[in-house]
Design a protein around this motif. Structure first.
Motif, PDB file in Angstrom:
ATOM      1  N   GLU A 133       6.493   0.563  -8.715  1.00 18.22           N
ATOM      2  CA  GLU A 133       6.073   0.581 -10.156  1.00 18.22           C
ATOM      3  C   GLU A 133       6.126   1.907 -10.992  1.00 18.22           C
ATOM      4  O   GLU A 133       6.067   2.905 -10.349  1.00 18.22           O
ATOM      5  CB  GLU A 133       4.727   0.080 -10.309  1.00 18.22           C
ATOM      6  CG  GLU A 133       4.750  -1.471  -9.461  1.00 18.22           C
ATOM      7  CD  GLU A 133       4.735  -1.418  -8.180  1.00 18.22           C
ATOM      8  OE1 GLU A 133       4.011  -0.414  -7.539  1.00 18.22           O
ATOM      9  OE2 GLU A 133       5.100  -2.478  -7.517  1.00 18.22           O
ATOM     10  N   SER A 166      -1.351   1.468   1.793  1.00 21.54           N
ATOM     11  CA  SER A 166      -0.516   2.713   2.360  1.00 21.54           C
ATOM     12  C   SER A 166      -0.003   3.857   1.324  1.00 21.54           C
ATOM     13  O   SER A 166       0.220   4.771   1.602  1.00 21.54           O
ATOM     14  CB  SER A 166       0.866   1.955   2.739  1.00 21.54           C
ATOM     15  OG  SER A 166       1.505   1.572   1.544  1.00 21.54           O
ATOM     16  N   ASN A 167      -0.679   3.554   0.077  1.00 30.66           N
ATOM     17  CA  ASN A 167      -0.530   4.814  -0.821  1.00 30.66           C
ATOM     18  C   ASN A 167      -1.321   4.546  -2.048  1.00 30.66           C
ATOM     19  O   ASN A 167      -1.890   3.218  -2.286  1.00 30.66           O
ATOM     20  CB  ASN A 167       0.990   4.751  -1.099  1.00 30.66           C
ATOM     21  CG  ASN A 167       1.512   3.579  -1.720  1.00 30.66           C
ATOM     22  OD1 ASN A 167       1.764   2.678  -0.951  1.00 30.66           O
ATOM     23  ND2 ASN A 167       1.721   3.267  -3.037  1.00 30.66           N
ATOM     24  N   GLY A 178      -0.237  -0.876  -2.192  1.00 31.37           N
ATOM     25  CA  GLY A 178      -0.698   0.341  -3.078  1.00 31.37           C
ATOM     26  C   GLY A 178      -2.131   0.232  -3.406  1.00 31.37           C
ATOM     27  O   GLY A 178      -2.202  -1.280  -3.967  1.00 31.37           O
TER      28      GLY A 178
END
Ligand code: HPA
Length: 249
Positions: A172, A213-214, A93
């Protein structure tokens, strides 16, 4: 031309990378280790004139979650096969502004927030207590090789970042991400530790190519879905494949 019997480098594939396009497969090998079974068979092959070995970290059918990966078996087996250089590919992330989805990142530091994972080879049958130096957790030579290959292939990547390794498998909370950011982390993933430290314990030259990825939790207003992760990974991993070809020249 590389020595045809020596393995030039290993690739540990993360989420979305369970095989390498253009890999001319020589053989698949099962390795049993004193630490149990690795994530799967090791695929030996050639990309260009480079001899490589590939392992899918989460298994070839992507069924092993990050906290259940047998990191010790994977790293021990690579060492046993004679591997010296490892490129670990991992989905992460993005925490800070430069780490937008699809970016490739070669971290130079890592912070370990994982727990309850077997994380060392140095605990049983020791002649002497051993503490490895881990000030610079990634191999300088392997990082340089990867950065050079990316430049040659015309790929842009972020050359320095701190990777926060979290336990997973859940993502998270927004507050956790703010804490990681305050700690100095730029990206967050679930597989960087203990893999990186185990590689150092066995003297492997290990670098990571992270694919964002994000946006990490709370960094935009969207819920993080597996679809988002998959579609950004598809773009990022296409670039990783180009990078691997370039690394093999
Ligand atoms: N957090 C932790 N691990 C990840 C993420 C994330 O947002 N994305 C991909 N792996």
């Amino acid at each position: 031309m590389s020595n045809k019997n020596a393995i030039d480098f290993a690739v540990i594939g993360g989420t979305g990378l369970t095989e390498i396009d253009g890999l001319e497969v020589i053989q698949r090998e099962v390795v049993h280790t004193p630490f149990g079974e690795p994530s799967g068979q090791f695929t030996h092959g050639l990309i260009g004139d480079k001899r490589i070995v590939f392992l899918a970290r989460h298994g070839y059918t992507h069924t092993i979650p990050p906290h259940k990966v047998n990191y010790r078996a994977n790293i021990w087996a690579l060492h046993h096969l004679g591997v010296r250089n490892v490129l670990a590919v991992a989905a992460v992330g993005g925490i800070t502004a430069g780490m937008k989805p699809q970016t490739l990142v070669i971290p130079d530091q890592i912070i370990d927030y994982t727990h309850d994972r077997p994380h060392t080879f140095f605990e049983e049958g020791l002649n002497v207590v051993t503490h490895i130096d881990f000030s610079r957790p990634y191999s300088a030579s392997m990082r340089e090789m990867v950065i050079r290959a990316a430049t040659q292939a015309g790929l842009s990547l972020v050359e320095n970042a701190t990777y926060a390794a979290t336990q997973g498998p859940r993502l998270e909370t927004a507050a956790e991400i703010l804490r990681l950011e305050r700690d100095g982390a730029h990206i967050v993933g679930m597989t960087g530790m203990p893999e990186t430290a185990l590689a150092r314990e066995l003297g492997l030259d290990y670098a990571c190519c992270a694919v964002v990825s994000n946006w990490a939790a709370g960094k935009n207003s969207h819920v993080i879905t597996m679809d988002t992760i998959r579609s950004n990974l598809a773009v990022g991993l296409a670039n990783v494949r180009t990078l691997l070809k370039s690394l093999s020249c």
